[in-house]
Design a protein around this motif. Structure first.
Motif, PDB file in Angstrom:
ATOM      1  N   VAL A 244      81.394  -0.964  30.155  1.00 33.85           N
ATOM      2  CA  VAL A 244      81.142  -1.465  28.805  1.00 33.85           C
ATOM      3  C   VAL A 244      81.820  -2.813  28.558  1.00 33.85           C
ATOM      4  O   VAL A 244      81.199  -3.715  28.009  1.00 33.85           O
TER       5      VAL A 244
ATOM      6  N   ARG B 252      87.993  -0.952  18.685  1.00 34.71           N
ATOM      7  CA  ARG B 252      89.229  -0.191  18.842  1.00 34.71           C
ATOM      8  C   ARG B 252      89.096   1.155  18.141  1.00 34.71           C
ATOM      9  O   ARG B 252      89.527   2.177  18.662  1.00 34.71           O
ATOM     10  N   ALA B 253      88.461   1.136  16.951  1.00 31.86           N
ATOM     11  CA  ALA B 253      88.344   2.368  16.184  1.00 31.86           C
ATOM     12  C   ALA B 253      87.500   3.402  16.909  1.00 31.86           C
ATOM     13  O   ALA B 253      87.778   4.591  16.847  1.00 31.86           O
ATOM     14  N   VAL B 254      86.452   2.959  17.585  1.00 30.12           N
ATOM     15  CA  VAL B 254      85.612   3.937  18.276  1.00 30.12           C
ATOM     16  C   VAL B 254      86.126   4.211  19.684  1.00 30.12           C
ATOM     17  O   VAL B 254      85.440   4.840  20.482  1.00 30.12           O
ATOM     18  N   GLY B 255      87.326   3.744  19.997  1.00 29.98           N
ATOM     19  CA  GLY B 255      87.957   4.222  21.215  1.00 29.98           C
ATOM     20  C   GLY B 255      88.069   3.252  22.371  1.00 29.98           C
ATOM     21  O   GLY B 255      88.299   3.667  23.505  1.00 29.98           O
ATOM     22  N   MET B 256      87.917   1.957  22.100  1.00 27.30           N
ATOM     23  CA  MET B 256      88.130   1.022  23.202  1.00 27.30           C
ATOM     24  C   MET B 256      89.637   0.833  23.379  1.00 27.30           C
ATOM     25  O   MET B 256      90.353   0.631  22.395  1.00 27.30           O
ATOM     26  N   THR B 257      90.100   0.944  24.611  1.00 25.92           N
ATOM     27  CA  THR B 257      91.534   0.778  24.843  1.00 25.92           C
ATOM     28  C   THR B 257      91.874  -0.711  24.877  1.00 25.92           C
ATOM     29  O   THR B 257      90.998  -1.554  25.047  1.00 25.92           O
TER      30      THR B 257
ATOM     31  N   GLN C  25      90.689  -2.222  28.017  1.00 22.31           N
ATOM     32  CA  GLN C  25      89.251  -2.516  28.052  1.00 22.31           C
ATOM     33  C   GLN C  25      88.921  -3.750  27.234  1.00 22.31           C
ATOM     34  O   GLN C  25      88.078  -4.563  27.614  1.00 22.31           O
TER      35      GLN C  25
ATOM     36  N   VAL D 288      93.762  -2.452  13.829  1.00 20.66           N
ATOM     37  CA  VAL D 288      92.505  -1.728  13.650  1.00 20.66           C
ATOM     38  C   VAL D 288      92.228  -1.528  12.160  1.00 20.66           C
ATOM     39  O   VAL D 288      91.128  -1.741  11.677  1.00 20.66           O
ATOM     40  N   LEU D 289      93.264  -1.156  11.452  1.00 18.36           N
ATOM     41  CA  LEU D 289      93.107  -0.806  10.058  1.00 18.36           C
ATOM     42  C   LEU D 289      92.623  -1.995   9.223  1.00 18.36           C
ATOM     43  O   LEU D 289      91.662  -1.894   8.471  1.00 18.36           O
TER      44      LEU D 289
ATOM     45  N   LEU E 188      94.622   6.147  12.499  1.00 17.64           N
ATOM     46  CA  LEU E 188      94.529   4.693  12.462  1.00 17.64           C
ATOM     47  C   LEU E 188      95.798   4.101  11.858  1.00 17.64           C
ATOM     48  O   LEU E 188      96.097   2.937  12.038  1.00 17.64           O
TER      49      LEU E 188
ATOM     50  N   GLN F 155      97.985   4.733  23.669  1.00 16.13           N
ATOM     51  CA  GLN F 155      96.881   4.928  24.612  1.00 16.13           C
ATOM     52  C   GLN F 155      96.219   6.293  24.374  1.00 16.13           C
ATOM     53  O   GLN F 155      94.997   6.393  24.322  1.00 16.13           O
TER      54      GLN F 155
ATOM     55  N   THR G 255      94.125   6.232  21.339  1.00 17.70           N
ATOM     56  CA  THR G 255      92.847   5.564  21.577  1.00 17.70           C
ATOM     57  C   THR G 255      91.855   6.545  22.194  1.00 17.70           C
ATOM     58  O   THR G 255      90.705   6.636  21.774  1.00 17.70           O
TER      59      THR G 255
ATOM     60  N   ARG H 273      90.694   8.900  19.620  1.00 18.18           N
ATOM     61  CA  ARG H 273      89.680   8.308  18.733  1.00 18.18           C
ATOM     62  C   ARG H 273      88.308   8.325  19.395  1.00 18.18           C
ATOM     63  O   ARG H 273      87.282   8.488  18.765  1.00 18.18           O
ATOM     64  N   ARG H 274      88.342   8.166  20.724  1.00 19.00           N
ATOM     65  CA  ARG H 274      87.097   8.102  21.469  1.00 19.00           C
ATOM     66  C   ARG H 274      86.440   9.470  21.576  1.00 19.00           C
ATOM     67  O   ARG H 274      85.238   9.589  21.577  1.00 19.00           O
TER      68      ARG H 274
ATOM     69  N   PHE I  12      83.815   7.851  13.434  1.00 18.74           N
ATOM     70  CA  PHE I  12      83.995   7.081  12.195  1.00 18.74           C
ATOM     71  C   PHE I  12      82.674   6.589  11.651  1.00 18.74           C
ATOM     72  O   PHE I  12      81.811   6.154  12.397  1.00 18.74           O
TER      73      PHE I  12
ATOM     74  N   LEU J  19      78.249   4.033  22.889  1.00 20.83           N
ATOM     75  CA  LEU J  19      79.478   3.269  23.135  1.00 20.83           C
ATOM     76  C   LEU J  19      80.723   4.131  23.378  1.00 20.83           C
ATOM     77  O   LEU J  19      81.410   3.947  24.389  1.00 20.83           O
ATOM     78  N   PRO J  20      81.039   5.096  22.496  1.00 20.56           N
ATOM     79  CA  PRO J  20      82.282   5.865  22.724  1.00 20.56           C
ATOM     80  C   PRO J  20      82.301   6.597  24.064  1.00 20.56           C
ATOM     81  O   PRO J  20      83.299   6.554  24.779  1.00 20.56           O
TER      82      PRO J  20
ATOM     83  N   ARG K  67      80.562   5.885  26.742  1.00 17.69           N
ATOM     84  CA  ARG K  67      80.615   4.938  27.858  1.00 17.69           C
ATOM     85  C   ARG K  67      81.984   4.279  27.989  1.00 17.69           C
ATOM     86  O   ARG K  67      82.424   3.975  29.090  1.00 17.69           O
ATOM     87  N   LEU K  68      82.651   4.073  26.863  1.00 14.37           N
ATOM     88  CA  LEU K  68      84.012   3.537  26.943  1.00 14.37           C
ATOM     89  C   LEU K  68      84.914   4.497  27.695  1.00 14.37           C
ATOM     90  O   LEU K  68      85.843   4.093  28.391  1.00 14.37           O
ATOM     91  N   GLY K  69      84.600   5.794  27.556  1.00 22.49           N
ATOM     92  CA  GLY K  69      85.388   6.795  28.266  1.00 22.49           C
ATOM     93  C   GLY K  69      84.866   7.056  29.663  1.00 22.49           C
ATOM     94  O   GLY K  69      85.370   7.930  30.362  1.00 22.49           O
TER      95      GLY K  69
ATOM     96  N   ARG L 267      76.430   7.582  16.138  1.00 18.40           N
ATOM     97  CA  ARG L 267      77.547   7.200  17.002  1.00 18.40           C
ATOM     98  C   ARG L 267      78.754   8.090  16.719  1.00 18.40           C
ATOM     99  O   ARG L 267      79.450   8.538  17.624  1.00 18.40           O
TER     100      ARG L 267
END
Lengths: 859, 258
Positions: free
Chosen positions: A476, A767-772, A775, A852-853, B72, B93, B96, B99-100, B105, B124-125, B127-129, B170
């Motif tokens: 991604v 970031r909110a949907v989980g990107m580290t 990444q 993020v917030l 958050l 970490q 994160t 959250r994924r 959200f 996206l979530p 695939r990010l994982g 999503r």
């Protein structure tokens, strides 16, 4: 409005800092070039004053006025009878003849002290104390045969002490001398690392083979006469064969010559300063475009509350002017640092520049500000116009700039600029213009600008193409990086364009250098006459140095050697041949060769006539003969610096590369008459048939041992040697181009940082949907690498094209082989990618810190 | 993913029954005289398979509560459990990753990455994982949210309502423990807003999902199973099976009360 402008600057310190920095570098290089050359100029003036102040009048052999513009290496020697004449002139208190020539020394440990950017000299010790530039620091002066005094710098560098034995060679082969003293000069700084070995006058004359001759006479006057009066008296007595100068004139002349040299040096440096500024311009245009886009709401608000278009425009221009002002100021002082760095760089290649306090001329100050403010304001004009066109309502609604130029117009503009650049380029390369370099420079600049105008059209396809191979594993972050690089093609294109310039010029240098090497190798293959070549080169590269003609004579005697052909010359700006002038306007160079040797078998194609030992005269290249309408048997009137000859054309030849590209060749006997300082520049050695090459080689090397610094090389070794020398030159140029690449890398940093600022919410969402954070950094790195690879690609294409074009123009000069260095090109792309990774470090770190917030909550 | 979280959780029926829980949570901003208590010793639980709404006047702390529940934002004191995991025990970490996988959200606006298509945004979530999304679940979401024809479009080519539906897809994509929605209909007209909430409700009911939604719109709140009322950082009331009228009534009394 001013307040709004100031607020805008203070509100975006980072952006402001990066933009300013890019210009500071360019300005610093400009002012640094001036500071360094001004400082050197003043320091040398003072040193010359120190050295020459005690000489009231000096006498030397007169040089024909046709040679006034040429820098003469060393005056020709003249008979010591002139000294008696001078001493007889009324008003002369004391007069002394001076002798100086090039030499080499060998330490007791066997270490050779040769020409390393600065010459090693053999001189006669001044016996009259008033005239002595050097003073004995330790020991005694050299009065007896076999004694030598060395300068303190050399003594220190090579750990030499009184009582030790120093080998000294000049025109005569190596002889042992006893060090009896160490001398020091108050003006030593002006010698730029030159080394000195002082012998008694007779010994110096003997070693230089000018018995009974001097190069110069220095005079101390009596009190009852002025320098000018005495000069005129001496001139009258000596006649026009001699040139008599007052000490002031001599100082002025040296200063002038130095000024000329420094002028070339300054121009060389300024070329790189201009490149840096050119790249910086791209950076500023880009920054201000982005900034204006980001500020469109703010500007629209200003418009809505009543600011006129003019005021909006002014606010943007004023911001740029402030940036320029600061850049000029910092650049001026940065120039002092740059001057120091350049001095260091020059020190590394072996030239000791005298140190003096930095001279910051008013001109340098004004120039720094003019360049700093000028470049920034000019760069900001376009974005400012754009900003003023914002419709208040559209911008407040957040539509930003919808009024774009049609892409058709962009294509037309881009193509036009490229064509214009090409026309200039080809005029510079192929037409007979007064300043071809300026044409080529502006042509190349036009080419770069045109490509950057067309850049947006290639962003999508190129980035898609270059990213494809890696995408399967990039995940991604990779996909998003590719998308981000493509989302604003103009921004990506102009960021890449800035990089294209520095990288393009680097690749140009690499390709040109490689072609140069290939062409040189080919030329050597085609023309290498014989089995070995003797040459005296300095270890640090540079042109070949002259060596004693006795070497070829010695080698000739070696068992197994068929012929040793020395090519007599006198190093000068134009090449290795001795300078001469035809009909007072055509500057030419001639080399001397023993016709007996030519007969023996040099690789030399005679079209008409015959080369014979019994028939001395002139040999002419057919192109020259054609140009001046000379035929075999014609007589050519040749004006040499201190002599004149009428020589008959004995042969017309076609290919002269065997004689190092000489267009004119004459018998070495005549050469030695007209160029008393002439020595051999090269010598070809041809072996007897069927001998053991290695054995003979060892014998030749043994014979050459008495002439320190001589290298015996076969064809391949020479090629390698030449390649090394070209590489060194390329290295120096590449180091200076790194500056431009560095600035364009800053451009990537800046654009990325600004884009990230723009995309704060998007990054927060990711970031909110989980990107580290990792990444996220990878995503930004991908974008950066793609931009820099795009720049590298555009740069590679334009650089290779430029190299090809220049090669076409130089085809007649022997640049026949166009060659692209594959390995260097691959490394070039890898380094560009690395540059992209590095440029992303800071913006990526910044992006990872996005809260993020704050990014996801609505303001 | 559930099992991995279990290892960190307190193993009790109570914990696993709850999707999210805040215990004695305080959140303060500033210090000294200017200290602001956004959350004041607040305790609240959110059961699984339920659609919760949080309501309250501006500045009541409802958004802060949502952000703290979602990890958050940090709490000043107290504990927040998400799917049985105490957020305080996690590194950045790990949060994160949480959250994924365990949270979804839906924000009021700007929910989608503009450079990605609707489908790519939904994926996206996962695939990010580095995971592949269950195709059946994707099909279900797409069908429920009526996005079949929109998957290849970029966000710029979608209406506001469609964008929010993609965002909802999503949010549910990884079958998270909780989907947090912050005024998801705030920027929509009433028809699009109504259909979005109806879809979310359908997913909650049919697929045992959990939604915690912050809103100030009584109509929006009426789609929930339960409404929690907040004022001055405290829970002051709650209502089950609300209707718009009941919510409005309750808000009026609360408004006069405060």
């Amino acid at each position: 409005m001013i307040r709004a402008t100031l607020k805008s600057i203070l509100g975006h310190k980072m952006r402001f800092a990066l933009t300013t920095f890019s210009i500071v570098i360019g300005v610093a290089f400009v002012s640094g070039s001036f500071v360094l050359t001004d400082t050197l100029s003043e320091t040398f003036d003072n040193l010359f004053e120190d050295i020459l102040s005690d000489v009231d009048v000096s006498v030397r052999k007169a040089t024909d006025e046709a040679f006034d513009d040429m820098m003469m290496q060393m005056p020709d020697p003249f008979s010591d009878e002139a000294l008696a004449v001078v001493q007889g002139v009324e008003g002369v208190a004391q007069a002394e003849g001076a002798v100086q020539g090039m030499g080499t020394y060998v330490t007791p440990e066997g270490e050779q002290i040769v020409f390393e950017m600065a010459p090693a000299l053999v001189m006669a010790w001044h016996e009259i104390p008033e005239l002595a530039v050097f003073e004995i620091l330790e020991g005694v002066s050299p009065t007896e045969n076999g004694q030598v005094v060395i300068d303190s710098g050399t003594a220190e560098d090579y750990d030499l002490e009184i009582g030790e034995t120093l080998g000294v060679a000049a025109k005569l082969a190596l002889e042992d001398f006893e060090i009896v003293g160490i001398a020091e000069s108050p003006g030593q700084g002006a010698m730029m690392g030159a080394k000195f070995a002082f012998l008694s006058r007779q010994e110096a004359q003997r070693m230089l083979e000018i018995d009974g001759q001097f190069h110069q006479i220095s005079v101390v006057k009596t009190d009852d006469v002025t320098r000018e009066e005495l000069r005129d008296r001496i001139q009258a007595d000596l006649g026009s064969e001699y040139e008599v100068l007052t000490g002031d004139q001599a100082t002025e002349e040296m200063t002038e010559q130095l000024g000329q040299g420094l002028g070339y040096f300054k121009s060389f440096l300024l070329v790189f300063a201009l490149i840096a500024l050119f790249v910086g311009t791209f950076l500023i245009v880009n920054t201000f475009s982005i900034v204006v886009a980001q500020r469109s709401r703010e500007l629209a608000l200003l418009r809505a509350i009543g600011a006129s278009r003019r005021q909006v425009r002014l606010s943007v221009v004023a911001e740029s002017a402030l940036v320029g002002l600061l850049a000029g100021f910092l650049g001026l002082f940065g120039g002092i640092v740059v001057a120091g760095l350049l001095r260091g760089l020059i020190g590394i290649i072996g030239i000791d520049l005298p140190s003096g306090s930095n001279v910051i001329a008013l001109r340098t100050v004004i120039l720094s500000f003019v360049v700093g403010i000028g470049v920034t304001v000019v760069s900001a004009v376009m974005p400012a116009l754009k900003a003023s066109r914002v419709s208040p309502i559209a911008a407040l609604r957040g539509e930003g700039f919808t009024a774009r130029h049609s892409s058709g117009r962009r294509v037309v503009t881009g193509v036009f600029i490229i064509l214009f650049g090409l026309v200039l380029l080809f005029l510079g390369l192929f037409a007979d213009t007064s300043n071809p370099l300026a044409f080529i420079g502006f042509g190349a600049a036009g080419l770069f600008v045109g490509i950057s105008v067309l850049g947006p059209f290639v962003v999508r396809p190129v980035i898609t193409a270059i990213s494809r191979p890696a995408m399967s594993r990039a995940g991604v972050p990779g996909t998003l990086g590719v998308e981000n690089a493509q989302r604003n093609p103009r921004r990506t294109a102009s960021t890449a364009a800035a990089l294209m310039i520095g990288l393009g010029l680097s690749l140009f240098v690499l390709v040109f250098g490689d072609s140069f090497k290939a062409s040189a190798s080919k030329a050597i293959d085609e023309t290498f006459a014989g089995d070995f070549m003797l040459q005296r080169g300095s270890d640090t590269g540079g042109p070949p140095l002259p060596f004693s003609p006795h070497l070829a004579e010695e080698v000739q005697k070696v068992e197994g050697v068929y012929a040793a052909v020395g090519l007599r010359g006198q190093p000068n700006m134009a090449g290795i041949g001795g300078p001469w002038v035809y009909e007072e306007e055509h500057s030419k160079a001639v080399i001397g060769v023993s016709f007996a040797d030519v007969e023996k078998g040099i690789n030399f194609k005679v079209l008409e006539g015959e080369v014979s030992e019994d028939n001395p005269g002139l040999l002419v290249h057919d192109a020259e003969a054609e140009e001046f309408g000379w035929l075999l048997g014609d007589t050519v009137k040749m004006q040499f610096p201190t002599a004149e000859r009428e020589l008959q054309i004995k042969a017309i030849y076609e290919d002269s590369r065997a004689l190092a590209g000489a267009k004119y060749v004459m018998t070495s006997e005549i050469f030695d008459e007209v160029f008393p300082n002439g020595q051999d520049m090269f010598a070809f050695v041809i072996l007897d048939d069927g001998v053991d090459i290695e054995v003979v080689r060892q014998r030749i090397e043994q014979a050459a041992e008495s002439y320190p610094g001589i290298r015996v090389q076969d064809q391949n070794e020479i090629k390698e040697d030449q390649r090394d020398q070209i590489d060194q030159l390329l290295g120096l140029i590449l180091v200076l181009l790194v500056l431009a690449v560095f600035i364009s890398a800053l451009g990537i940093v800046n654009t990325l940082a600004l884009s990230i600022f723009e995309r704060t919410r998007e990054i927060g969402l990711l970031r909110a949907v989980g990107m580290t954070g990792f990444q996220l950094r990878r995503m930004i790195t991908w974008e950066s690498v793609l931009v820099s690879l795009l720049g590298a690609m555009l740069g590679a294409l334009s650089g290779i094209f430029l190299a090809w074009a220049v090669m076409q123009a130089l085809a007649e000069e022997g640049f026949s082989e166009f060659s692209i260095p594959v390995v260097s090109t691959v490394i070039f792309f890898v380094l560009s990618a690395v540059l992209g990774v590095l440029a992303a470090v800071f913006p990526a770190r910044r992006a990872a810190k996005v809260d993020v917030l704050s990014a996801v909550t609505v303001e | 993913m559930q099992t991995s979280q279990q290892t960190k959780s307190v193993d009790s029926v109570e914990e696993t029954r709850l999707a999210a829980q805040a215990i004695n949570v305080r959140k303060t901003y500033g210090s000294g005289d200017t200290v602001v208590r956004a959350l004041d010793d607040l305790t609240v639980s959110f059961e699984r398979g339920t659609f919760h709404a949080i309501m309250g006047p501006s500045g009541s702390g409802k958004s802060t509560l949502l952000h703290c529940l979602a990890g958050l934002d940090d709490v000043s004191s107290g504990d927040v459990f998400l799917g049985g995991v105490n957020l305080a025990t996690l590194t950045e970490q790990e949060r994160t990753v949480l959250r994924r996988t365990a949270v979804g959200f839906v924000f009021q606006s700007f929910n989608l990455i503009p450079t990605l298509t609707a489908e790519e945004n939904v994926l996206l979530p996962s695939r990010l994982g580095g995971q592949k999304m269950d195709p059946e679940w994707l099909a279900t979401l797409v069908r429920t949210l009526g996005l079949e024809d929109r998957l290849t479009h970029k966000p710029g080519e979608l209406s506001g309502g469609q964008q929010q539906r993609v965002a909802a897809a999503r949010a549910f994509a990884t079958r998270p423990d909780v989907v947090f929605a912050d005024e998801p209909t705030g920027a929509l007209d009433s028809i699009s807003g109504g259909s979005l909430l109806a879809f979310m409700r359908e997913i909650v009911e049919k697929h045992e999902q959990t939604v915690v939604m912050v809103t100030h719109d009584p109509t929006a709140a009426s789609y929930a199973d339960r409404v929690v009322f907040l004022a001055d950082g405290r829970i002051i009331d709650e209502l089950s099976d609300p209707t718009a009228d009941k919510v409005l009534d309750r808000m009026k009394t609360l408004g006069s009360h405060s």
